[in-house]
Design an enzyme around this catalytic site. Structure first.
Site, mmCIF file in Angstrom:
data_model
loop_
_atom_site.group_PDB
_atom_site.id
_atom_site.type_symbol
_atom_site.label_atom_id
_atom_site.label_comp_id
_atom_site.label_asym_id
_atom_site.label_seq_id
_atom_site.Cartn_x
_atom_site.Cartn_y
_atom_site.Cartn_z
ATOM 1 N N SER A 1 -8.195 10.081 -2.637
ATOM 2 C CA SER A 1 -7.524 9.517 -3.804
ATOM 3 C C SER A 1 -8.547 9.496 -4.928
ATOM 4 C CB SER A 1 -7.068 8.087 -3.497
ATOM 5 O OG SER A 1 -6.737 7.404 -4.700
ATOM 6 N N ASP B 1 3.504 12.145 12.557
ATOM 7 C CA ASP B 1 3.760 10.918 11.792
ATOM 8 C C ASP B 1 4.117 9.797 12.764
ATOM 9 O OD1 ASP B 1 4.632 10.811 8.488
ATOM 10 O OD2 ASP B 1 5.053 9.037 9.715
ATOM 11 N N TYR C 1 -8.512 -0.135 0.499
ATOM 12 C CA TYR C 1 -7.963 1.209 0.278
ATOM 13 C C TYR C 1 -8.997 2.082 -0.427
ATOM 14 C CZ TYR C 1 -4.836 4.859 -1.554
ATOM 15 O OH TYR C 1 -4.251 6.069 -1.863
HETATM 16 P P1 NAD Z 1 4.065 8.400 1.697
HETATM 17 O O1 NAD Z 1 4.115 6.950 1.979
HETATM 18 O O2 NAD Z 1 5.246 9.079 1.097
HETATM 19 O O3 NAD Z 1 3.667 9.203 3.010
HETATM 20 C C1 NAD Z 1 2.694 8.768 3.908
HETATM 21 C C2 NAD Z 1 3.108 9.193 5.298
HETATM 22 O O4 NAD Z 1 2.059 8.793 6.202
HETATM 23 C C3 NAD Z 1 4.392 8.516 5.792
HETATM 24 O O5 NAD Z 1 5.273 9.470 6.372
HETATM 25 C C4 NAD Z 1 3.899 7.515 6.819
HETATM 26 O O6 NAD Z 1 4.857 7.248 7.845
HETATM 27 C C5 NAD Z 1 2.655 8.216 7.345
HETATM 28 N N1 NAD Z 1 1.698 7.305 7.960
HETATM 29 C C6 NAD Z 1 1.165 6.178 7.416
HETATM 30 N N2 NAD Z 1 0.361 5.581 8.304
HETATM 31 C C7 NAD Z 1 0.386 6.339 9.434
HETATM 32 C C8 NAD Z 1 -0.232 6.230 10.694
HETATM 33 N N3 NAD Z 1 -1.023 5.201 11.026
HETATM 34 N N4 NAD Z 1 -0.015 7.203 11.613
HETATM 35 C C9 NAD Z 1 0.798 8.233 11.306
HETATM 36 N N5 NAD Z 1 1.435 8.380 10.149
HETATM 37 C C10 NAD Z 1 1.222 7.438 9.210
HETATM 38 O O7 NAD Z 1 2.782 8.559 0.750
HETATM 39 P P2 NAD Z 1 2.143 9.768 -0.064
HETATM 40 O O8 NAD Z 1 2.052 9.327 -1.458
HETATM 41 O O9 NAD Z 1 2.763 11.078 0.270
HETATM 42 O O10 NAD Z 1 0.658 9.693 0.540
HETATM 43 C C11 NAD Z 1 0.004 10.753 1.185
HETATM 44 C C12 NAD Z 1 -1.491 10.561 1.044
HETATM 45 O O11 NAD Z 1 -1.842 10.629 -0.348
HETATM 46 C C13 NAD Z 1 -2.009 9.201 1.527
HETATM 47 O O12 NAD Z 1 -3.230 9.368 2.216
HETATM 48 C C14 NAD Z 1 -2.231 8.425 0.251
HETATM 49 O O13 NAD Z 1 -3.216 7.429 0.366
HETATM 50 C C15 NAD Z 1 -2.661 9.542 -0.685
HETATM 51 N N6 NAD Z 1 -2.491 9.198 -2.104
HETATM 52 C C16 NAD Z 1 -1.258 8.915 -2.634
HETATM 53 C C17 NAD Z 1 -1.154 8.599 -3.976
HETATM 54 C C18 NAD Z 1 0.177 8.302 -4.635
HETATM 55 O O14 NAD Z 1 0.180 7.871 -5.819
HETATM 56 N N7 NAD Z 1 1.303 8.530 -4.001
HETATM 57 C C19 NAD Z 1 -2.301 8.554 -4.765
HETATM 58 C C20 NAD Z 1 -3.539 8.839 -4.206
HETATM 59 C C21 NAD Z 1 -3.616 9.169 -2.862
#
Ligand code: NAD
Length: 251
Positions: A143, A36, A156
């Site tokens: 997603s 991360d 996105y």
């Molecule tokens: P989150 O924000 O809780 O976690 C994302 C993590 O990725 C964080 O720890 C952040 O520090 C890390 N991160 C972001 N950019 C980074 C980079 N350039 N290098 C290294 N680390 C990086 O979000 P989440 O909801 O757990 O998301 C996880 C995945 O699920 C993502 O790809 C997101 O697009 C996808 N997603 C989430 C949702 C939702 O509703 N939460 C819906 C669809 C898809």
């Protein structure tokens, strides 16, 4: 102990779905690299599960290569790569999440690099290691934006559609070398990524009217599917694009 003697990298492993996925790997006997760009949070997670924290900006190829090298140097192999790191609405103070007309070109580039190029670069450096040891499993987190039309965050959405397409071609290219590749498409999941809108009346109305199960998902509900896909239980699941969304894209 389905991941006994297995080594997994989870990008974005310090928070939300990635953190739950790290916990699941560790619970089932795996050795986990929590990768991360938030190193402090990654260290906290790694300490909790007995894993290894690696600081990486997944949009930077040299850092992604170093992440893979660190996993192999420390644990001797690499069995699983979960490409989970990504930015969405919680990053909208930094990168504009908007229609294509309103999205500045630099923000478009950054979102594509963090969400999509990252997956390509991690696969580029992980796949040769997996092939060299006889196989592995890759789980890409896209997603439902990647498979259905949802307005409001076009870069996105394009990045997530790219992950879906990339998963399919990776599945074709690497099947005969023992690398399985699948994709999870989360719907609305209550993680820090969307915590800013969780109490918003418009959001609550959307959940009520658009999600058949009538609630956001929990991060462990996404992790459960990723862990299944990464495990030998999914030995015949390959090139699959799986919505985990409470039925949102069912209509
Ligand atoms: P989150 O924000 O809780 O976690 C994302 C993590 O990725 C964080 O720890 C952040 O520090 C890390 N991160 C972001 N950019 C980074 C980079 N350039 N290098 C290294 N680390 C990086 O979000 P989440 O909801 O757990 O998301 C996880 C995945 O699920 C993502 O790809 C997101 O697009 C996808 N997603 C989430 C949702 C939702 O509703 N939460 C819906 C669809 C898809």
């Amino acid at each position: 102990m389905r991941f006994k003697d297995k080594v997994a990298i989870v990008t974005g492993g310090a928070s939300g779905q990635g953190l739950e996925t790290c916990r699941g790997f560790a619970r089932d006997g795996g050795k986990v690299v929590v990768a991360d760009w938030n190193y402090e949070a990654a260290q906290k997670a790694a300490e909790e599960i007995g894993g290894l924290a690696v600081k990486v900006d997944v949009s930077r190829e040299e850092q992604v290569k170093a992440m893979v090298d660190t996993a192999v140097q420390n644990f001797g192999r690499l069995d699983v790569l979960v490409n989970n790191a990504g930015i969405g609405f919680s990053a909208s103070g930094r990168y504009k999440m908007a229609s294509v007309v309103e999205t500045p070109g630099d923000d478009w580039d950054a979102i594509m690099a963090i969400n999509l190029k990252s997956v390509g670069m991690a696969c580029k450096h992980a796949i040769p290691v997996m092939v060299g040891q006889g196989g592995g499993a890759i789980v890409n987190i896209a997603s439902i934006n990647g498979i259905a039309g949802l307005t409001g965050a076009d870069a996105y959405t394009a990045s997530k559609g790219g992950i879906v397409a990339l998963t399919r071609v990776l599945a074709l290219d690497w099947a005969r070398k023992g690398v399985r590749v699948n994709c999870v498409c989360p719907g609305v999941v209550a993680t820090p990524m969307i915590e800013g809108v969780l109490d918003d009346p418009g959001f609550l109305n959307m959940v009520e009217t658009r999600i058949p199960l009538g609630r956001p998902g929990r991060p462990e509900e996404i992790a459960a599917v990723s862990l299944f896909l990464a495990s030998d239980e999914a030995s015949f699941v390959h090139g699959a694009i799986i919505p985990v969304d409470g039925g949102q894209v069912a209509p």
